[in-house]
Design a protein around this motif. Structure first.
Motif, mmCIF file in Angstrom:
data_model
loop_
_atom_site.group_PDB
_atom_site.id
_atom_site.type_symbol
_atom_site.label_atom_id
_atom_site.label_comp_id
_atom_site.label_asym_id
_atom_site.label_seq_id
_atom_site.Cartn_x
_atom_site.Cartn_y
_atom_site.Cartn_z
ATOM 1 N N LEU A 1 0.948 -1.088 0.045
ATOM 2 C CA LEU A 1 -0.059 0.213 -0.167
ATOM 3 C C LEU A 1 0.955 1.269 0.075
ATOM 4 C CD1 LEU A 1 -2.921 -0.534 2.508
ATOM 5 C CD2 LEU A 1 -3.169 0.022 0.038
ATOM 6 N N THR A 2 0.886 2.157 -0.881
ATOM 7 C CA THR A 2 1.760 3.288 -1.301
ATOM 8 C C THR A 2 0.930 4.458 -1.585
ATOM 9 O OG1 THR A 2 3.619 3.925 -2.286
ATOM 10 C CG2 THR A 2 1.934 2.552 -3.383
ATOM 11 N N THR A 3 1.720 5.735 -1.366
ATOM 12 C CA THR A 3 1.070 6.742 -1.740
ATOM 13 C C THR A 3 2.286 7.298 -2.670
ATOM 14 O OG1 THR A 3 -0.135 7.360 0.390
ATOM 15 C CG2 THR A 3 0.361 9.143 -0.934
ATOM 16 N N GLY B 1 3.180 12.812 -15.137
ATOM 17 C CA GLY B 1 2.602 12.716 -16.707
ATOM 18 C C GLY B 1 3.176 11.775 -17.303
ATOM 19 N N PRO B 2 2.382 11.701 -18.477
ATOM 20 C CA PRO B 2 2.624 10.501 -19.287
ATOM 21 C C PRO B 2 4.198 10.372 -19.825
ATOM 22 C CG PRO B 2 0.653 11.516 -20.088
ATOM 23 C CD PRO B 2 1.210 12.330 -19.081
ATOM 24 N N ASP B 3 4.656 11.562 -19.963
ATOM 25 C CA ASP B 3 5.847 11.450 -20.446
ATOM 26 C C ASP B 3 7.142 11.331 -19.360
ATOM 27 O OD1 ASP B 3 5.191 13.896 -19.427
ATOM 28 O OD2 ASP B 3 6.873 15.034 -20.557
ATOM 29 N N GLU B 4 6.717 11.471 -18.100
ATOM 30 C CA GLU B 4 7.350 10.937 -16.813
ATOM 31 C C GLU B 4 7.547 9.484 -16.441
ATOM 32 O OE1 GLU B 4 7.314 14.914 -14.290
ATOM 33 O OE2 GLU B 4 5.488 14.203 -14.669
ATOM 34 N N ILE C 1 3.222 -11.198 -10.654
ATOM 35 C CA ILE C 1 2.123 -10.318 -11.440
ATOM 36 C C ILE C 1 1.639 -9.320 -10.636
ATOM 37 C CG2 ILE C 1 -0.203 -10.805 -12.130
ATOM 38 C CD1 ILE C 1 0.389 -13.712 -12.673
ATOM 39 N N ASP C 2 1.357 -7.999 -11.011
ATOM 40 C CA ASP C 2 0.674 -7.018 -10.426
ATOM 41 C C ASP C 2 -0.613 -6.959 -10.286
ATOM 42 O OD1 ASP C 2 3.486 -6.113 -9.924
ATOM 43 O OD2 ASP C 2 3.007 -4.279 -10.832
ATOM 44 N N ILE C 3 -1.309 -6.842 -9.435
ATOM 45 C CA ILE C 3 -2.932 -6.349 -9.329
ATOM 46 C C ILE C 3 -2.735 -4.963 -8.763
ATOM 47 C CG2 ILE C 3 -5.266 -6.613 -8.453
ATOM 48 C CD1 ILE C 3 -4.938 -9.783 -8.835
ATOM 49 N N GLN C 4 -3.025 -3.886 -9.469
ATOM 50 C CA GLN C 4 -2.859 -2.708 -8.981
ATOM 51 C C GLN C 4 -4.400 -1.931 -8.960
ATOM 52 O OE1 GLN C 4 0.225 0.079 -10.358
ATOM 53 N NE2 GLN C 4 1.424 -1.596 -11.024
ATOM 54 N N ILE C 5 -4.656 -1.520 -7.867
ATOM 55 C CA ILE C 5 -5.793 -0.830 -7.449
ATOM 56 C C ILE C 5 -5.856 0.667 -7.052
ATOM 57 C CG2 ILE C 5 -7.875 -1.098 -6.022
ATOM 58 C CD1 ILE C 5 -7.199 -3.958 -5.477
ATOM 59 N N PRO C 6 -6.194 1.600 -7.529
ATOM 60 C CA PRO C 6 -6.159 3.142 -7.342
ATOM 61 C C PRO C 6 -7.376 3.206 -6.050
ATOM 62 C CG PRO C 6 -7.497 3.017 -9.458
ATOM 63 C CD PRO C 6 -6.821 1.638 -9.168
ATOM 64 N N ILE C 7 -6.989 3.961 -5.114
ATOM 65 C CA ILE C 7 -7.964 4.049 -4.057
ATOM 66 C C ILE C 7 -8.340 5.450 -3.955
ATOM 67 C CG2 ILE C 7 -7.727 3.977 -1.462
ATOM 68 C CD1 ILE C 7 -5.514 1.929 -1.485
ATOM 69 N N ASP C 8 -7.745 6.389 -4.016
ATOM 70 C CA ASP C 8 -8.325 7.638 -3.575
ATOM 71 C C ASP C 8 -8.456 8.478 -4.993
ATOM 72 O OD1 ASP C 8 -5.744 8.445 -4.002
ATOM 73 O OD2 ASP C 8 -5.302 9.509 -2.429
ATOM 74 N N GLY C 9 -8.396 8.035 -6.151
ATOM 75 C CA GLY C 9 -8.385 8.684 -7.299
ATOM 76 C C GLY C 9 -8.091 8.103 -8.595
ATOM 77 N N PRO C 10 -8.301 8.576 -9.753
ATOM 78 C CA PRO C 10 -8.265 7.581 -10.857
ATOM 79 C C PRO C 10 -6.591 7.642 -11.071
ATOM 80 C CG PRO C 10 -8.880 10.106 -11.341
ATOM 81 C CD PRO C 10 -8.932 9.626 -10.018
ATOM 82 N N GLU C 11 -6.297 6.654 -11.804
ATOM 83 C CA GLU C 11 -4.800 6.317 -12.309
ATOM 84 C C GLU C 11 -4.884 5.968 -13.693
ATOM 85 O OE1 GLU C 11 -0.824 4.024 -10.750
ATOM 86 O OE2 GLU C 11 -2.612 3.452 -9.900
ATOM 87 N N THR C 12 -3.925 6.596 -14.263
ATOM 88 C CA THR C 12 -3.780 6.063 -15.796
ATOM 89 C C THR C 12 -2.550 5.038 -15.891
ATOM 90 O OG1 THR C 12 -4.635 8.028 -16.654
ATOM 91 C CG2 THR C 12 -3.371 6.986 -18.239
ATOM 92 N N TYR C 13 -2.661 4.223 -16.815
ATOM 93 C CA TYR C 13 -1.295 3.382 -16.664
ATOM 94 C C TYR C 13 -0.999 3.397 -18.443
ATOM 95 C CZ TYR C 13 -3.346 1.304 -12.553
ATOM 96 O OH TYR C 13 -3.553 1.060 -10.864
ATOM 97 N N GLY C 14 0.409 3.544 -18.698
ATOM 98 C CA GLY C 14 0.728 3.373 -19.957
ATOM 99 C C GLY C 14 0.870 1.945 -20.110
ATOM 100 N N SER D 1 -1.023 10.520 -13.320
ATOM 101 C CA SER D 1 -2.042 11.245 -12.749
ATOM 102 C C SER D 1 -2.210 12.633 -13.044
ATOM 103 C CB SER D 1 -2.283 10.786 -11.216
ATOM 104 O OG SER D 1 -3.307 11.483 -10.582
ATOM 105 N N MET D 2 -3.078 13.367 -12.871
ATOM 106 C CA MET D 2 -3.313 14.816 -12.614
ATOM 107 C C MET D 2 -3.274 15.213 -11.420
ATOM 108 S SD MET D 2 -6.957 15.622 -13.808
ATOM 109 C CE MET D 2 -8.342 14.966 -12.715
ATOM 110 N N PHE D 3 -3.400 14.544 -10.411
ATOM 111 C CA PHE D 3 -3.340 14.796 -9.160
ATOM 112 C C PHE D 3 -1.690 14.749 -8.547
ATOM 113 C CE2 PHE D 3 -7.493 13.332 -9.560
ATOM 114 C CZ PHE D 3 -8.187 14.278 -9.284
ATOM 115 N N PRO D 4 -1.114 15.485 -7.413
ATOM 116 C CA PRO D 4 0.182 15.462 -7.266
ATOM 117 C C PRO D 4 0.500 14.128 -6.570
ATOM 118 C CG PRO D 4 -0.923 17.044 -5.972
ATOM 119 C CD PRO D 4 -1.947 16.537 -6.916
ATOM 120 N N GLN D 5 -0.496 13.528 -5.755
ATOM 121 C CA GLN D 5 -0.382 12.031 -5.253
ATOM 122 C C GLN D 5 -1.359 11.283 -5.497
ATOM 123 O OE1 GLN D 5 0.363 13.149 -0.911
ATOM 124 N NE2 GLN D 5 2.705 12.864 -1.394
#
Length: 148
Positions: A50-52, A57-60, A70-83, A134-138
């Motif tokens: 569990l991490t913050t 940005g997509p370029d970073e 295998i990773d199962i990734q779950i956003p908890i407090d807001g949307p997350e985009t995956y490349g 993410s567009m959010f800082p964290q």
């Protein structure tokens, strides 16, 4: 790679016997109420990080792959985009066996997928993925690491 809602996670247990343990863990635990940290579930074969993380940005965001997990990734407090880029489209790069990660800095992912809270993304060893976009800082997220 799989993107779906958490309500459907149980439909994927046939893919790996440890997926059923993730489903049970989620039924018994509230990720939002848990502190950041590493939670062992079944030794080194299945654990939760569990991490913050810092939103990027997509370029970073750096593409990565894993060989053993295998990773199962779950956003908890807001949307997350995956490349996403299939491993077969990625160049040879140095593999860190101790951390089970190959990173591909400087490459932009071929595709991008949005994942909302209440959803999950599964990344198999053949799936190059760039997390934490993410567009959010964290962003707060759960990462289940499952032996492939």
């Amino acid at each position: 790679m799989i993107i779906d809602t958490l309500d459907n996670l149980g439909k994927y247990v046939a893919l790996n016997p440890l997926f059923a343990e993730v489903v049970e863990f989620l039924k018994k635990n509230n990720l939002e109420a848990m502190a950041d940290g590493k939670y062992p579930i079944k030794g080194q074969d299945l654990f939760l990080n569990l991490t913050t993380a810092q939103g990027k940005g997509p370029d970073e965001a750096v593409l990565e792959t894993h060989v053993k997990m295998i990773d199962i990734q779950i956003p908890i407090d807001g949307p997350e985009t995956y490349g996403y880029t299939p491993l077969e489209h990625l160049p040879e790069a140095g593999y860190d066996e101790e951390k089970d990660i190959t990173k591909y800095p400087g490459l932009m992912a071929e595709n991008f997928i949005d994942c909302q809270p209440g959803m999950f993304a599964v990344f198999f060893p053949q799936d190059g993925h760039a997390p934490c976009i993410s567009m959010f800082p964290q962003i707060r997220k759960a990462i289940f690491k499952i032996k492939a």
